[in-house]
Design an enzyme around this catalytic site. Structure first.
Site, mmCIF file in Angstrom:
data_model
loop_
_atom_site.group_PDB
_atom_site.id
_atom_site.type_symbol
_atom_site.label_atom_id
_atom_site.label_comp_id
_atom_site.label_asym_id
_atom_site.label_seq_id
_atom_site.Cartn_x
_atom_site.Cartn_y
_atom_site.Cartn_z
ATOM 1 N N SER A 198 -9.876 4.002 26.740
ATOM 2 C CA SER A 198 -9.898 5.156 27.640
ATOM 3 C C SER A 198 -10.583 4.705 28.924
ATOM 4 C CB SER A 198 -10.608 6.335 26.973
ATOM 5 O OG SER A 198 -10.630 7.451 27.825
ATOM 6 N N TYR A 212 -4.114 10.216 36.086
ATOM 7 C CA TYR A 212 -4.887 9.201 35.355
ATOM 8 C C TYR A 212 -5.976 9.881 34.519
ATOM 9 C CZ TYR A 212 -7.531 4.872 34.555
ATOM 10 O OH TYR A 212 -8.179 3.798 33.975
ATOM 11 N N LYS A 216 -6.376 9.733 30.476
ATOM 12 C CA LYS A 216 -7.535 9.146 29.787
ATOM 13 C C LYS A 216 -8.285 10.198 28.960
ATOM 14 C CE LYS A 216 -6.817 4.932 30.976
ATOM 15 N NZ LYS A 216 -6.443 3.921 29.976
HETATM 16 N N1 LIG Z 1 -10.395 -1.814 35.610
HETATM 17 C C1 LIG Z 1 -11.048 -0.687 35.452
HETATM 18 O O1 LIG Z 1 -11.876 -0.295 36.276
HETATM 19 C C2 LIG Z 1 -10.828 0.150 34.221
HETATM 20 C C3 LIG Z 1 -11.818 1.084 33.874
HETATM 21 C C4 LIG Z 1 -11.622 1.878 32.750
HETATM 22 C C5 LIG Z 1 -10.484 1.733 31.982
HETATM 23 N N2 LIG Z 1 -9.544 0.823 32.350
HETATM 24 C C6 LIG Z 1 -8.351 0.745 31.500
HETATM 25 O O2 LIG Z 1 -8.287 -0.533 30.907
HETATM 26 C C7 LIG Z 1 -6.922 -0.852 30.627
HETATM 27 C C8 LIG Z 1 -6.641 -2.238 31.196
HETATM 28 O O3 LIG Z 1 -6.777 -2.179 32.612
HETATM 29 P P1 LIG Z 1 -7.197 -3.447 33.472
HETATM 30 O O4 LIG Z 1 -8.331 -3.042 34.327
HETATM 31 O O5 LIG Z 1 -7.283 -4.611 32.610
HETATM 32 O O6 LIG Z 1 -5.924 -3.508 34.453
HETATM 33 P P2 LIG Z 1 -4.809 -4.625 34.653
HETATM 34 O O7 LIG Z 1 -3.872 -4.079 35.663
HETATM 35 O O8 LIG Z 1 -5.454 -5.940 34.918
HETATM 36 O O9 LIG Z 1 -4.127 -4.696 33.210
HETATM 37 C C9 LIG Z 1 -3.234 -3.714 32.771
HETATM 38 C C10 LIG Z 1 -2.047 -4.426 32.161
HETATM 39 O O10 LIG Z 1 -1.121 -3.427 31.709
HETATM 40 C C11 LIG Z 1 0.166 -3.913 31.998
HETATM 41 N N3 LIG Z 1 1.133 -2.818 32.051
HETATM 42 C C12 LIG Z 1 1.330 -1.905 33.022
HETATM 43 N N4 LIG Z 1 2.354 -1.103 32.705
HETATM 44 C C13 LIG Z 1 2.808 -1.526 31.499
HETATM 45 C C14 LIG Z 1 3.855 -1.099 30.645
HETATM 46 N N5 LIG Z 1 4.661 -0.078 30.961
HETATM 47 N N6 LIG Z 1 4.026 -1.756 29.472
HETATM 48 C C15 LIG Z 1 3.235 -2.801 29.128
HETATM 49 N N7 LIG Z 1 2.240 -3.258 29.909
HETATM 50 C C16 LIG Z 1 2.033 -2.612 31.080
HETATM 51 C C17 LIG Z 1 0.027 -4.601 33.343
HETATM 52 O O11 LIG Z 1 1.123 -5.493 33.612
HETATM 53 C C18 LIG Z 1 -1.297 -5.318 33.156
HETATM 54 O O12 LIG Z 1 -1.116 -6.611 32.616
HETATM 55 C C19 LIG Z 1 -6.076 0.246 31.240
HETATM 56 O O13 LIG Z 1 -5.716 1.159 30.232
HETATM 57 C C20 LIG Z 1 -7.030 0.893 32.221
HETATM 58 O O14 LIG Z 1 -6.704 2.234 32.456
HETATM 59 C C21 LIG Z 1 -9.694 0.015 33.424
#
Ligand SMILES: NC(=O)c1ccc[n+]([C@@H]2O[C@H](COP(=O)([O-])OP(=O)(O)OC[C@H]3O[C@@H](n4cnc5c(N)ncnc54)[C@H](O)[C@@H]3O)[C@@H](O)[C@H]2O)c1
Length: 369
Positions: A198, A212, A216
């Site tokens: 999340s 978003y 979440k």
């Molecule tokens: N980076 C942050 O600040 C943060 C904070 C809280 C939660 N998150 C959550 O963590 C998770 C990972 O995010 P991240 O920061 O590593 O971002 P990121 O963009 O580096 O990684 C996300 C990955 O998901 C893939 N993706 C996107 N659409 C897709 C689809 N339809 N099917 C399969 N893969 C798909 C992307 O290609 C990417 O490799 C997400 O769910 C994000 O919401 C991130």
């Protein structure tokens, strides 16, 4: 009507086998990661890729699904070059909004594993709303700004919103979860773990990222519902709610707004996820990951602990970035939920005998329970 937390007979926490709040200052044992088959969606970048790198170093088998094929294949090549030849490390294209893509990924994971089953699943794929709300002509996908979707918005109502973020972050996670609930119990014995990703946006609103935030919060709803039922199939369900981390997910304007403000570190997200993945004793818990804070123990006995921002350190102080979320725990529930869980609990006890007989028959006739 609310069940009283003071009355042991009403202890839903015990009933659903939820473990106590996680003490993140305690060490944990990573040796349990060796040999685990872990499926990660969205594993080509950011959190997923960092988990894969760390867990591969600890001997886990990894099946990574993503839409970014170039990054996914490059990651797998990198991991294979530094892992043991016995380790299964695979990438497969998987758009999480496609049921058939996800089913194919789970099938690949199960068939490539030595036990023909999957030990753990991370629902990591996610996207954010993109678009510059200050530019009227932008082809924005920001939900709150319907006029940005249609330049002729003064004379005609907007088209339906794309809801792509909900499709990836919520429908995609529901598909992953549904398949995990089917595939994880195929593992006879051992650990079965589903880790939901999340966000801090699952605990509080992220203004300007409505879709978003909804997605979440939805993942947190999924987590809270599942931790009341998944234990009946021996599955641990845990969640992460990280604060902002500098990954490709964050749009440049968001990073600019955060300039100078503390962010969470990727290594702390990996630490929190690894604790949840490695420690079989953690069930039904969520961990927040934020900027590292100084932990000040005023009384020196843990009775009055404060978190303080800033770099300064004094003797005896430690710094911590990962915290138990606590919120919306099952400490107080209304009576319907309590009774419903009591029924599930009875079913689990009955399943103890029925399950034993089913498993024996399954062994004899080659069918897994
Ligand atoms: N980076 C942050 O600040 C943060 C904070 C809280 C939660 N998150 C959550 O963590 C998770 C990972 O995010 P991240 O920061 O590593 O971002 P990121 O963009 O580096 O990684 C996300 C990955 O998901 C893939 N993706 C996107 N659409 C897709 C689809 N339809 N099917 C399969 N893969 C798909 C992307 O290609 C990417 O490799 C997400 O769910 C994000 O919401 C991130």
């Amino acid at each position: 009507m609310v069940a009283s937390p003071s009355d042991d007979a009403w202890s839903v926490v015990d009933m659903i086998d939820q473990s106590p709040p996680v003490d993140c200052s305690k060490p944990y044992d990573t040796s349990t990661l060796a040999g685990k088959t872990i499926l990660i969606t969205g594993g080509a970048s950011g959190f997923g890729a960092a988990f894969a790198r760390h867990w591969a170093r600890h001997g886990a088998h990894l099946i990574i699904g993503d839409v970014n094929d170039r990054a996914g294949e490059a990651l797998v090549a990198e991991l294979r070059s530094s892992s043991s030849p016995d380790q299964v490390i695979l990438y497969q294209h998987c758009d999480v909004t496609s049921w058939s893509d996800q089913l194919a990924l789970f099938k690949t994971a199960a068939s490539s594993s030595k036990t023909k089953s999957i030990d753990a699943v991370v629902a990591g794929a996610g996207i954010v709303e993109r678009g510059d709300p200050t530019t009227p002509s932008a082809t924005s996908t920001v939900f709150d700004l319907p006029h940005a979707l249609d330049s002729d918005s003064t004379t005609s109502p907007p088209p339906p919103p794309p809801l792509r973020v909900l499709a990836v972050n919520l429908t995609g996670v529901m598909y992953t979860t549904h398949l995990a609930l089917y595939y994880l119990p195929l593992r006879a014995g051992g650990d079965r773990h589903l880790l939901l990703i999340s966000s801090v946006a699952g605990l509080m609103p992220l203004v300007g990222q409505t879709e978003y935030t909804v997605s979440k919060h939805g993942v947190m709803g999924l987590f809270r519902a599942l931790r009341g039922s998944a234990w009946t199939r021996g599955i641990r369900v845990n969640a992460l709610t990280p604060y902002f981390v500098d990954t490709p997910l964050l749009p440049k304007p968001a990073l600019a707004l955060l300039a100078g403000a503390a962010k969470a570190d990727l290594e702390d997200v990996v630490d929190a996820a690894t604790r949840l993945m490695a420690d079989w004793g953690i069930r039904g818990r969520a961990l927040a990951v934020g900027p590292k804070m100084r932990v000040v123990d005023d009384e020196g006995d843990g009775s009055r602990v404060r978190m303080v921002e800033g770099e300064g350190r004094h003797d005896g102080e430690r710094r911590q970035a990962v915290w138990e979320v606590y919120g919306h725990d099952y400490e107080r529930v209304e009576v319907f939920v309590w009774r419903y869980l009591a029924v599930l609990n009875v079913m689990r006890r009955v399943r103890g005998w029925v399950g034993l007989v089913t498993d024996m028959l399954g062994l004899c006739f080659g069918k897994r329970a």
